[in-house]
Design a protein around this motif. Structure first.
Motif, PDB file in Angstrom:
ATOM      1  N   TRP A   1     -92.645  30.127 -61.660  1.00 55.46           N
ATOM      2  CA  TRP A   1     -94.115  29.522 -62.295  1.00 55.46           C
ATOM      3  C   TRP A   1     -94.030  28.030 -63.095  1.00 55.46           C
ATOM      4  O   TRP A   1     -93.284  27.931 -63.325  1.00 55.46           O
ATOM      5  N   TYR A   2     -95.408  28.349 -62.703  1.00 51.49           N
ATOM      6  CA  TYR A   2     -94.913  26.908 -63.296  1.00 51.49           C
ATOM      7  C   TYR A   2     -96.736  26.188 -63.611  1.00 51.49           C
ATOM      8  O   TYR A   2     -97.622  27.064 -64.422  1.00 51.49           O
ATOM      9  N   ALA A   3     -96.351  25.495 -65.362  1.00 46.02           N
ATOM     10  CA  ALA A   3     -97.510  25.019 -66.129  1.00 46.02           C
ATOM     11  C   ALA A   3     -98.261  23.530 -65.131  1.00 46.02           C
ATOM     12  O   ALA A   3     -97.292  22.248 -65.536  1.00 46.02           O
ATOM     13  N   LEU A   4     -99.087  24.236 -63.979  1.00 45.30           N
ATOM     14  CA  LEU A   4     -99.633  23.114 -63.850  1.00 45.30           C
ATOM     15  C   LEU A   4    -100.637  22.225 -64.789  1.00 45.30           C
ATOM     16  O   LEU A   4    -100.860  22.717 -65.990  1.00 45.30           O
ATOM     17  N   GLY A   5    -100.812  20.955 -64.474  1.00 49.44           N
ATOM     18  CA  GLY A   5    -101.488  19.834 -65.424  1.00 49.44           C
ATOM     19  C   GLY A   5    -102.598  20.340 -65.034  1.00 49.44           C
ATOM     20  O   GLY A   5    -103.156  20.506 -64.011  1.00 49.44           O
ATOM     21  N   VAL A   6    -103.577  19.243 -65.276  1.00 48.22           N
ATOM     22  CA  VAL A   6    -105.288  19.778 -65.429  1.00 48.22           C
ATOM     23  C   VAL A   6    -105.727  19.536 -63.548  1.00 48.22           C
ATOM     24  O   VAL A   6    -106.134  20.280 -63.190  1.00 48.22           O
ATOM     25  N   PHE A   7    -104.927  18.462 -63.428  1.00 52.97           N
ATOM     26  CA  PHE A   7    -105.797  18.113 -62.201  1.00 52.97           C
ATOM     27  C   PHE A   7    -104.930  19.305 -60.782  1.00 52.97           C
ATOM     28  O   PHE A   7    -105.218  19.667 -59.769  1.00 52.97           O
ATOM     29  N   GLY A   8    -103.343  19.319 -61.266  1.00 55.28           N
ATOM     30  CA  GLY A   8    -103.388  20.737 -60.795  1.00 55.28           C
ATOM     31  C   GLY A   8    -103.290  21.583 -59.858  1.00 55.28           C
ATOM     32  O   GLY A   8    -103.826  22.745 -59.649  1.00 55.28           O
ATOM     33  N   ILE A   9    -104.069  22.516 -62.159  1.00 58.27           N
ATOM     34  CA  ILE A   9    -104.911  23.785 -61.855  1.00 58.27           C
ATOM     35  C   ILE A   9    -106.336  23.647 -60.709  1.00 58.27           C
ATOM     36  O   ILE A   9    -106.747  24.515 -60.264  1.00 58.27           O
ATOM     37  N   ILE A  10    -106.761  22.119 -61.110  1.00 59.08           N
ATOM     38  CA  ILE A  10    -108.036  22.421 -60.194  1.00 59.08           C
ATOM     39  C   ILE A  10    -107.671  21.947 -58.784  1.00 59.08           C
ATOM     40  O   ILE A  10    -108.634  23.183 -58.065  1.00 59.08           O
ATOM     41  N   HIS A  11    -106.288  22.004 -58.200  1.00 56.68           N
ATOM     42  CA  HIS A  11    -106.633  21.904 -56.832  1.00 56.68           C
ATOM     43  C   HIS A  11    -106.009  23.397 -56.626  1.00 56.68           C
ATOM     44  O   HIS A  11    -106.901  24.203 -56.031  1.00 56.68           O
TER      45      HIS A  11
END
Length: 468
Positions: free
Chosen positions: A213-223
């Motif tokens: 399970w990954y804590a994505l950054g802002v751009f990762g979450i948007i992607h």
């Protein structure tokens, strides 16, 4: 009220409302069931009579110190139908024609039979004042009993609900005294208890604070969100299907797999559940020809993994997810079943061996309430295999009448879910119930995806479709 904070494990799917449908093989006494359930909750499991409250992002269990007509332990509704299931035109999935290959069938609207009037349908309903977490609806036919248990996922997981149902069944047999109580003040998954057991902290990645399970950054979450929502928009009509697989074939497959593993001479093994999960994954991805990575996860019951922690019955959520592996969709569809089953088994064994990391992950989750983690990287897809088989719902034994020496057991058990979250997670493969001759599961997917899967399996003669 005694007030206790919900653990982080209770809040993995807070918007999920679940109705567990149970079909017993004979008529029963409604009053006998009602009184036995009241005795169970009041005397042994008062946590099952809790209310849920929310303050911001924090949720609490409010457990009445005593129950009364104005503060009931549960809501119980019933209906007595002087007709058989067939005479009442109740067409259950168990009535589908027998088959020696898997059978897919649509989730029909029969859930209405298992919910009483005014039954909650959302978390918002459960947050209203003095609404208990347990709602039971019983319909008695002349040849069967339908029992519906509606609750919020905050209060129970599959094994926790089975603990309550087993105690209820014992109460109908006048054996409630033999059931150990579930103390309302027992909270083994609170932050304080987790920190007590954390002898040494395992280093956790900021990017992957929980394995898989990954804590994505802002751009990762948007992607991630854009790709996921786009996949839903392309196939927006959701379909939920039941899958019945013949148990005889499962046992044959397991025997063949064990013979092959024995011949390899490496001492490895697979369980019946591994074979079932591998077969179902092969079926539901049979139409996939693309190489999109699928991140597989499996749920695991913490009560069995950490028996020293759960020293008394615990009915609230105690589930973790173990990452299996990431595999291209076309490989999952085409590789030998034993390869998938063995990979699942290896992943579970590796996860169970590393309890130090597990304690660190559980503590970190409790320290970050409301945190959103993602089950795969952007551009990948995921699937979560959730098995209820180890809970053994088939071994429930209710006494149909007061003083009866006979018992009745479930013919069929199936959870119906209502998820009001803004982005529903379709890819959950739930393996639910084992009957005398079949194993039952469920899967959610888009209408177009279902059509492609149906075409692939029918052309391969690997499954039948009833009512689809």
């Amino acid at each position: 009220m005694d007030v206790f904070s919900c653990a982080s494990e209770d809040l993995s799917s807070p918007d999920l409302v679940m109705t567990v449908a149970i079909v017993l093989s004979a008529p029963t006494s409604i009053s006998h069931l009602r009184e036995a359930l009241r005795d169970t909750v009041v005397q042994k499991m008062p946590k099952a009579g809790a209310r849920i409250t929310r303050q911001g992002k924090a949720y609490d269990f409010n457990i009445p110190t005593s129950f009364s007509d104005t503060t009931p332990p549960f809501i119980f509704t019933s209906l007595d139908v002087s007709a058989t299931l067939a005479e009442a035109n109740v067409d259950l999935p168990i009535h589908a024609p027998d088959s020696r290959i898997p059978c897919f069938m649509p989730e029909s609207n029969i859930v209405r039979l298992f919910r009483g009037p005014g039954c909650p349908t959302s978390l918002k309903d459960f947050l209203k004042p003095n609404v208990p977490v347990l709602h039971v609806h019983v319909v008695v036919h002349s040849d069967a009993t339908l029992i519906g248990i509606t609750t919020t996922h905050i209060a129970f997981d599959a094994h926790g609900l089975k603990i309550l149902l087993s105690a209820w069944a014992s109460a109908t047999r006048r054996a409630l005294r033999d059931i150990p109580p579930a103390p309302p003040a027992f909270h083994p998954l609170s932050l304080e208890e987790k920190q007590k057991r954390l002898d040494r902290a395992a280093p956790l990645s900021q990017h992957e604070p929980r394995r898989g399970w990954y804590a994505l950054g802002v751009f990762g979450i948007i992607h991630f969100v854009v790709l996921y929502v786009w996949s839903l928009l392309k196939d927006s009509e959701e379909r939920r299907v039941f899958i019945r697989i013949p148990k005889e074939r499962v046992l044959q497959m397991k025997e063949a797999a064990m013979e092959e593993l024995k011949a390899r001479g490496e001492g490895e093994w697979v369980s019946t559940n591994d074979i079932v999960a591998a077969w179902l994954l092969k079926l539901v991805y049979a139409h996939r020809r693309d190489s999109t990575p699928i991140a597989l996860h499996m749920t695991i019951n913490l009560r069995g993994l950490l028996p020293d922690v759960f020293s008394v019955p615990y009915i609230n959520n105690a589930v973790a997810t173990a990452p299996a592996y990431t595999v291209p969709a076309n490989v999952l569809a085409g590789q030998p079943l034993i390869d998938t089953a063995l990979t699942l088994r290896r992943a579970l064994l590796a996860y169970k061996e590393d309890t130090t990391t597990l304690y660190s992950e559980m503590t970190d989750d409790a320290l970050h309430p409301g945190r959103t983690l993602f089950p795969c990287h952007p551009g990948e897809q995921f699937a979560i295999v959730n098995s209820w088989l180890s809970a053994k719902y088939h071994d429930l034994a209710f006494a149909p009448l007061l003083g009866s020496s006979k018992t009745v057991s479930p013919l069929w058990v199936m959870p119906y879910t209502q998820d009001r979250s803004p982005v529903p997670m379709r890819a959950v493969l739930a393996i639910i119930f084992e009957s005398d001759d079949s194993i039952w599961a469920r899967w959610a997917l888009g209408r177009k995806d279902l059509r492609r899967m149906q075409q692939a399996l029918l052309s391969q003669e690997e499954a039948t479709f009833w009512g689809c």
